[in-house]
Scaffold this motif. Structure first.
Motif, PDB file in Angstrom:
ATOM      1  N   ASP A  80       1.171  -1.025   0.061  1.00 27.72           N
ATOM      2  CA  ASP A  80      -0.130   0.329   0.276  1.00 27.72           C
ATOM      3  C   ASP A  80       0.967   0.940  -0.300  1.00 27.72           C
ATOM      4  N   GLY A  81       1.041   1.707  -1.343  1.00 29.85           N
ATOM      5  CA  GLY A  81       2.555   3.118  -1.096  1.00 29.85           C
ATOM      6  C   GLY A  81       2.072   4.025  -0.855  1.00 29.85           C
ATOM      7  N   TYR A  82       1.319   4.239  -0.094  1.00 30.30           N
ATOM      8  CA  TYR A  82       0.801   5.581   0.546  1.00 30.30           C
ATOM      9  C   TYR A  82       0.385   5.515   1.694  1.00 30.30           C
ATOM     10  N   GLN A  83       0.707   4.262   2.483  1.00 32.11           N
ATOM     11  CA  GLN A  83       0.137   4.322   3.616  1.00 32.11           C
ATOM     12  C   GLN A  83       1.354   3.939   4.890  1.00 32.11           C
ATOM     13  N   ARG A  84       1.757   5.032   5.386  1.00 38.11           N
ATOM     14  CA  ARG A  84       2.563   5.340   6.420  1.00 38.11           C
ATOM     15  C   ARG A  84       3.517   4.594   7.299  1.00 38.11           C
ATOM     16  N   THR A  85       4.641   3.761   7.829  1.00 35.99           N
ATOM     17  CA  THR A  85       4.854   3.196   9.142  1.00 35.99           C
ATOM     18  C   THR A  85       6.086   3.761  10.013  1.00 35.99           C
ATOM     19  N   TYR A  86       6.300   4.934   9.664  1.00 35.41           N
ATOM     20  CA  TYR A  86       6.965   5.765  10.191  1.00 35.41           C
ATOM     21  C   TYR A  86       8.034   5.508  11.132  1.00 35.41           C
ATOM     22  N   ARG A  87       8.423   4.595  10.296  1.00 30.60           N
ATOM     23  CA  ARG A  87       9.944   3.827  10.131  1.00 30.60           C
ATOM     24  C   ARG A  87      11.115   4.495   9.528  1.00 30.60           C
ATOM     25  N   ILE A  88      12.223   4.527   9.992  1.00 31.55           N
ATOM     26  CA  ILE A  88      12.762   4.915   9.369  1.00 31.55           C
ATOM     27  C   ILE A  88      14.197   3.704   9.313  1.00 31.55           C
ATOM     28  N   CYS A  89      14.346   3.836   7.913  1.00 29.39           N
ATOM     29  CA  CYS A  89      15.415   2.372   7.387  1.00 29.39           C
ATOM     30  C   CYS A  89      16.681   3.135   6.631  1.00 29.39           C
ATOM     31  N   ASN A  90      17.264   2.292   6.626  1.00 35.48           N
ATOM     32  CA  ASN A  90      18.683   2.758   5.797  1.00 35.48           C
ATOM     33  C   ASN A  90      17.859   2.431   3.739  1.00 35.48           C
ATOM     34  N   GLY A  91      18.567   2.900   3.228  1.00 31.66           N
ATOM     35  CA  GLY A  91      17.623   2.625   1.814  1.00 31.66           C
ATOM     36  C   GLY A  91      18.299   4.181   1.116  1.00 31.66           C
ATOM     37  N   GLU A  92      18.143   3.466  -0.459  1.00 33.86           N
ATOM     38  CA  GLU A  92      18.445   4.745  -1.622  1.00 33.86           C
ATOM     39  C   GLU A  92      16.987   5.385  -1.743  1.00 33.86           C
ATOM     40  N   ALA A  93      17.471   7.114  -1.849  1.00 33.42           N
ATOM     41  CA  ALA A  93      16.227   8.207  -2.155  1.00 33.42           C
ATOM     42  C   ALA A  93      16.077   7.851  -3.371  1.00 33.42           C
ATOM     43  N   ALA A  94      14.310   7.944  -3.099  1.00 34.25           N
ATOM     44  CA  ALA A  94      13.813   7.796  -4.549  1.00 34.25           C
ATOM     45  C   ALA A  94      13.059   8.725  -5.297  1.00 34.25           C
ATOM     46  N   LEU A  95      14.233   8.911  -6.536  1.00 28.04           N
ATOM     47  CA  LEU A  95      14.856  10.319  -7.488  1.00 28.04           C
ATOM     48  C   LEU A  95      13.460  10.358  -8.172  1.00 28.04           C
ATOM     49  N   SER A  96      11.842  10.639  -7.816  1.00 23.25           N
ATOM     50  CA  SER A  96      11.277  10.813  -8.419  1.00 23.25           C
ATOM     51  C   SER A  96       9.999  11.279  -7.070  1.00 23.25           C
ATOM     52  N   ALA A  97       8.827  12.074  -7.349  1.00 22.09           N
ATOM     53  CA  ALA A  97       8.322  12.132  -6.406  1.00 22.09           C
ATOM     54  C   ALA A  97       6.497  10.485  -6.518  1.00 22.09           C
ATOM     55  N   ARG A  98       6.733  10.008  -5.204  1.00 23.05           N
ATOM     56  CA  ARG A  98       6.000   9.026  -5.552  1.00 23.05           C
ATOM     57  C   ARG A  98       4.434  10.262  -6.332  1.00 23.05           C
ATOM     58  N   ALA A  99       3.602   9.455  -7.076  1.00 28.92           N
ATOM     59  CA  ALA A  99       2.715   9.858  -7.806  1.00 28.92           C
ATOM     60  C   ALA A  99       1.442   9.517  -6.849  1.00 28.92           C
ATOM     61  N   ILE A 100       1.515   8.655  -6.250  1.00 24.16           N
ATOM     62  CA  ILE A 100      -0.402   8.709  -5.072  1.00 24.16           C
ATOM     63  C   ILE A 100      -0.287   9.695  -3.663  1.00 24.16           C
ATOM     64  N   ASP A 101       1.059  10.204  -3.425  1.00 29.89           N
ATOM     65  CA  ASP A 101       1.499  11.345  -2.416  1.00 29.89           C
ATOM     66  C   ASP A 101       0.742  12.634  -3.311  1.00 29.89           C
ATOM     67  N   ILE A 102       1.045  12.212  -4.236  1.00 26.60           N
ATOM     68  CA  ILE A 102       0.192  14.320  -5.067  1.00 26.60           C
ATOM     69  C   ILE A 102      -1.053  13.666  -5.401  1.00 26.60           C
ATOM     70  N   ALA A 103      -1.648  12.408  -5.622  1.00 29.76           N
ATOM     71  CA  ALA A 103      -2.831  12.257  -5.935  1.00 29.76           C
ATOM     72  C   ALA A 103      -4.057  13.035  -4.443  1.00 29.76           C
ATOM     73  N   LEU A 104      -2.564  12.146  -3.926  1.00 30.77           N
ATOM     74  CA  LEU A 104      -4.498  12.024  -2.822  1.00 30.77           C
ATOM     75  C   LEU A 104      -4.320  13.319  -1.820  1.00 30.77           C
ATOM     76  N   LYS A 105      -2.630  14.328  -1.830  1.00 31.17           N
ATOM     77  CA  LYS A 105      -3.026  15.767  -1.824  1.00 31.17           C
ATOM     78  C   LYS A 105      -4.525  16.719  -2.222  1.00 31.17           C
ATOM     79  N   TYR A 106      -3.975  16.661  -4.172  1.00 32.23           N
ATOM     80  CA  TYR A 106      -5.495  16.984  -4.242  1.00 32.23           C
ATOM     81  C   TYR A 106      -6.678  16.059  -4.039  1.00 32.23           C
ATOM     82  N   HIS A 107      -6.693  14.625  -3.248  1.00 29.77           N
ATOM     83  CA  HIS A 107      -8.117  14.319  -3.148  1.00 29.77           C
ATOM     84  C   HIS A 107      -8.233  13.468  -4.413  1.00 29.77           C
ATOM     85  N   LEU A 108      -7.508  13.222  -5.327  1.00 32.88           N
ATOM     86  CA  LEU A 108      -7.686  12.336  -6.943  1.00 32.88           C
ATOM     87  C   LEU A 108      -6.643  10.849  -7.204  1.00 32.88           C
TER      88      LEU A 108
END
Length: 542
Positions: free
Chosen positions: A501-529
């Motif tokens: 579920d790509g937009y559900q936060r776990t609030y865990r901060i883990c080692n990993g590579e940063a995503a170089l693009s924004a998550r589309a689901i975050d933008i969609a959620l922001k505008y209720h789409l």
């Protein structure tokens, strides 16, 4: 009296702390609103005035929300005698160990109770001494002074007897010696006995008031026609403290009390004369060292109660290990304010930080509202409480010996200064670079958010090498993932989400590579789409 402090081992350390406290960094041009209430006739008027608040709490203290943790009992302000502790960083680890040992002693319920009794009694002593100078009646001044003198002795003696049986740490054993020297002063015990004798005689003065028509008759001998006592005997009522009235509980006397005290002076002239003569000599009470002990013990007791409340909720607590190295190993940390508001540890996500020797810090990237800022704040809180010697929320905590904590959190543009937001950020960071000593922790949260991603990336890359030159450790929360992908000497941490579920936060901060693009689901959620939001709107006919 010899030097003593629960915060410092010697006067030189305290002087250094005072010097450091004057060299903190504050946000500029900030204001707060002060309210003043007064009455115009029967109408209450509330007047609000804007006052400068910039120099009240330094940046790191405010950005890490430390006032909510450490200053709640002081109404959010830095009290005298505590300010230097909270705004300084000891130059040697031994001072921090000195403080840790005191907190460990307070885990002993006998010592905690002894220190709490001392704090409560000494507070009463200070109140009585204040009353003794404010009262305008000599006999009442004398009574308050006698009360303070008797309580002062019991206050010191009680703590001495507790520590004599229980103290283990160097600090409390030094305190034990100081208390013994105070009690063994020449003539002090005789002074206490005399004060106790006079005070007891004054306490045994009782009078009966008989009211008839417009007169009140005062009798210092027991009245055989005491109607209250007669009723009590007939109905077999138990003695109650409500059968009597205790007067003279404040500095100023009301007209009735003033008249009554003049009658006491006429009825007991010898006793009153002895009390006034005893008070005239006025042996000083509330030694400055013990006043300092009172203030410092209050801070330690509140810290112990804070830790006890967290333990009750199931949070792991440990005393940090500090070493002269640059590695961090924090396991199971979280934001303290979040922990205090939670019902139990099960409601909070615990995180870790592992920085090896040679790793200058961490970039923290990931989804919005994923816990990045809270994570960075929890690192700063843990590091600062470690400096105070307090136990911290962690299963294990290994930290370097830090000479300071500096923060830079993004804020709204300030209309009180004539700079734009970016220029104000640059002014603030310039001051950090000028004032920060070597071996500090820097927590940078969403720097340069008012400019483009490319400019933010370039400015950050210019800043970090200068912090590393000071052997600093950097925790950088950023909205620019390119920084984490091009890191040098920094690790990359990411705010995790559930894979299914790509937009559900776990609030865990883990080692990993940063995503170089924004998550589309975050933008969609922001505008209720998002898909679910669109389906819901269609179903509701919107």
């Amino acid at each position: 009296m010899a030097y003593f402090s629960l915060f410092y081992e010697n006067l030189e350390q305290e002087a250094e702390a005072e010097k450091q406290a004057q060299n903190q960094i504050y946000y500029r041009g900030e204001q707060k609103t002060e309210k003043k209430t007064y009455f115009v006739g029967a109408r209450m008027v509330v007047e609000e005035t804007a006052v400068d608040a910039a120099n009240e709490l330094p940046c790191f203290f405010r950005d890490l929300n430390l006032e909510a943790v450490l200053l709640s009992r002081y109404e959010g302000t830095l009290p005298e005698g505590i300010k230097e502790l909270l705004l300084s960083f000891p130059k040697d680890i031994h001072t921090i160990t000195y403080r840790q040992e005191i907190y460990k002693e307070l885990d002993n319920p006998v010592i905690f109770q002894g220190m709490e009794n001392f704090r409560n009694d000494f507070s009463q002593v200070l109140r009585l001494l204040t009353y003794s100078t404010q009262s305008d009646t000599p006999l009442q001044q004398s009574k308050y002074y006698l009360d303070a003198a008797v309580l002062y002795y019991h206050c010191i003696n009680g703590l001495y007897n507790t520590l004599k049986e229980q103290a283990r740490s160097a600090a409390l054993n030094s305190l034990l010696s100081l208390l013994k020297a105070q009690l063994d002063r020449e003539g002090y015990y005789d002074f206490f006995l005399q004060a106790g004798r006079l005070n007891e005689q004054l306490e045994n003065i009782h009078c009966t008031l008989t009211m008839a028509e417009n007169a009140v008759r005062v009798s210092f001998a027991k009245d055989p026609e005491d109607f209250g006592r007669a009723v009590q005997k007939v109905f077999r009522l138990e003695d109650s403290p409500n059968n009597s009235i205790r007067l003279f509980n404040q500095p100023g006397l009301n007209p009735f009390e003033s008249k009554l005290i003049s009658l006491v002076e006429k009825e007991y002239p010898k006793l009153c004369r002895e009390c006034l003569e005893f008070t005239a000599e006025r042996q000083p009470l509330a030694d400055e060292t013990l006043v300092k002990l009172y203030r410092e013990s209050e801070f330690y007791l509140s810290g112990h109660l804070l830790a006890a409340g967290l333990r009750e909720k199931g949070f792991p607590l440990t005393y940090p290990v500090l070493k002269e190295q640059s590695s961090f190993y924090l396991q199971g940390i979280c934001d303290i304010n979040l922990a205090l508001s939670a019902g139990s540890v099960k409601e909070v996500t615990l995180n870790d930080l592992l920085l090896q020797e040679g790793e200058g810090g961490a970039f923290v990237t990931g989804v919005n509202q994923g816990g990045k800022t809270t994570y960075a704040r929890s690192i700063g809180q843990t590091a600062f409480l470690a400096v105070l010697g307090m136990p911290v929320i962690a299963k294990k905590a290994l930290l370097p010996h830090l000479n300071g904590i500096y923060t830079h959190f993004t804020t709204e543009e300030n209309c009180q200064v004539n700079n734009g937001k970016l220029l104000e950020e640059l002014h603030h960071l310039k001051e950090v670079l000028e004032k920060a000593p070597a071996n500090c922790l820097y927590i940078l949260n969403e720097m340069f958010s008012s400019t483009t991603a490319a400019d933010a990336c370039d400015l950050t890359k210019l800043l970090l090498p200068q912090l590393f030159e000071k052997s600093g450790t950097v925790i950088c929360v950023t909205h620019v993932p390119e920084l984490a992908s091009r890191r040098e000497g920094m690790i990359s941490l990411v705010a995790a989400v559930k894979e299914e579920d790509g937009y559900q936060r776990t609030y865990r901060i883990c080692n990993g590579e940063a995503a170089l693009s924004a998550r589309a689901i975050d933008i969609a959620l922001k505008y209720h789409l998002s898909g679910n939001q669109i389906k819901e709107r269609i179903a509701n006919g919107n």
